[in-house]
Design an enzyme around this catalytic site. Structure first.
Site, PDB file in Angstrom:
ATOM      1  CG  ASN A   1       0.916   1.060   4.432  1.00 50.79           C
ATOM      2  OD1 ASN A   1       1.006   1.554   5.835  1.00 50.79           O
ATOM      3  ND2 ASN A   1       0.240   1.778   3.624  1.00 50.79           N
TER       4      ASN A   1
ATOM      5  CE1 TYR B   1      -9.102  -0.043  10.609  1.00 52.81           C
ATOM      6  CE2 TYR B   1      -9.121   1.335  12.479  1.00 52.81           C
ATOM      7  CZ  TYR B   1      -7.988   1.000  11.240  1.00 52.81           C
ATOM      8  OH  TYR B   1      -6.640   1.052  11.276  1.00 52.81           O
TER       9      TYR B   1
ATOM     10  N   GLY C   1       0.443  -1.499  -0.049  1.00 55.98           N
ATOM     11  CA  GLY C   1      -0.002  -0.078  -0.054  1.00 55.98           C
ATOM     12  C   GLY C   1       0.931   1.122   0.261  1.00 55.98           C
TER      13      GLY C   1
ATOM     14  CB  THR D   1      -9.039  -6.249  11.221  1.00 57.29           C
ATOM     15  OG1 THR D   1      -9.303  -4.477  11.121  1.00 57.29           O
ATOM     16  CG2 THR D   1     -10.897  -6.591  11.066  1.00 57.29           C
ATOM     17  CE  LYS D   2      -5.080  -2.222  10.233  1.00 57.44           C
ATOM     18  NZ  LYS D   2      -4.708  -2.125  10.012  1.00 57.44           N
TER      19      LYS D   2
END
Length: 241
Positions: free
Chosen positions: A88, A164, A11, A167-168
């Protein structure tokens, strides 16, 4: 004279990823610019080269197994090894995600990129990393992954992001397991929070520049031997899990 170190940043065509690529290039790394979009990828490579960075493009969709395999083969042909991998690439699925109304297809999509994509890329690049004398892996996480902070009513962690943020947290857990697996090797792997950076990822909301966001990932990608592994960092130090 020591060999030029090789880094792959996923990314890397824009935002924090581009800033990481530029920062590593400024330190003398040859940088592989991983990105899905061909035109944006080549634009980024041209900009980096104009800034004096030894950069080359790598077509890479972290959600596509064949794309990842092809990327590993390209890096092997172009460089023969990998000294730093910065995972990233990621997606957010919007600012507010109510857990009671979550679209499970959206959750699957975010997990596919933010977690499975990291595992897919890391495992494909491991043979190249093992050829390095000091391999480093950095997974771009976020402070919203911290369960300690999320569960503390006295800490303002922003909006509920029920797709979100987990997921982190998942990515952080995976990072710890990689660190355990690598414990008897020279591979150091850590998670990095760039902070709230004003890029198109955040709708240009945030007080930090991409260069500021890139500082911690760059530090972790260039750790000396004996540095930390299996930890979670921001600019001010370790973030609680």
């Amino acid at each position: 004279m020591s060999e030029t170190k090789i880094a792959l940043v996923t990314g890397a065509n824009k935002g924090i990823g581009y800033a990481i690529a530029n920062g590593l290039g400024a330190l003398g790394y040859r940088v592989a610019v991983g990105a899905r979009d061909g035109a944006r990828r080549e634009d980024a490579v041209e900009k980096l080269r104009a800034a004096g960075v030894d950069a080359f493009g790598v077509p890479l969709d972290v959600t596509d197994g064949q794309s990842v395999t092809d990327a590993a083969e390209l890096v092997e042909r172009a460089a023969g090894r990998l000294d730093a991998l910065v995972n990233n690439a990621g997606i957010s699925a919007g600012w507010e995600q109510d857990p009671t109304t979550l679209d499970l297809d959206v959750v699957r999509t975010v997990v596919e990129t933010n977690v499975l994509g990291v595992v897919r890329v890391t495992n494909a690049m491991l043979p190249l990393l093992r050829r390095s004398t000091a391999p480093r892996i950095v997974n771009l996480s976020s402070s919203v992954a911290s369960l300690t902070r999320q569960a503390d009513p006295d800490i303002d962690v922003g909006p509920i992001m029920a797709a979100y943020s987990p997921t982190k947290s998942f990515l952080n857990a995976v990072t710890v397991h990689y660190a355990r697996q690598f414990a008897s090797t020279n591979i150091l792997i850590n998670a990095a929070c760039p902070g709230l950076v004003a890029t198109d990822f955040t709708g240009f909301f945030g007080s930090r520049t991409p260069e500021q966001g890139a500082a911690t990932p760059i530090r972790l990608a260039t750790l000396p031997d004996g540095g930390p592994t299996g930890s979670f960092f921001e600019d001010d130090g370790v973030i609680p899990w």
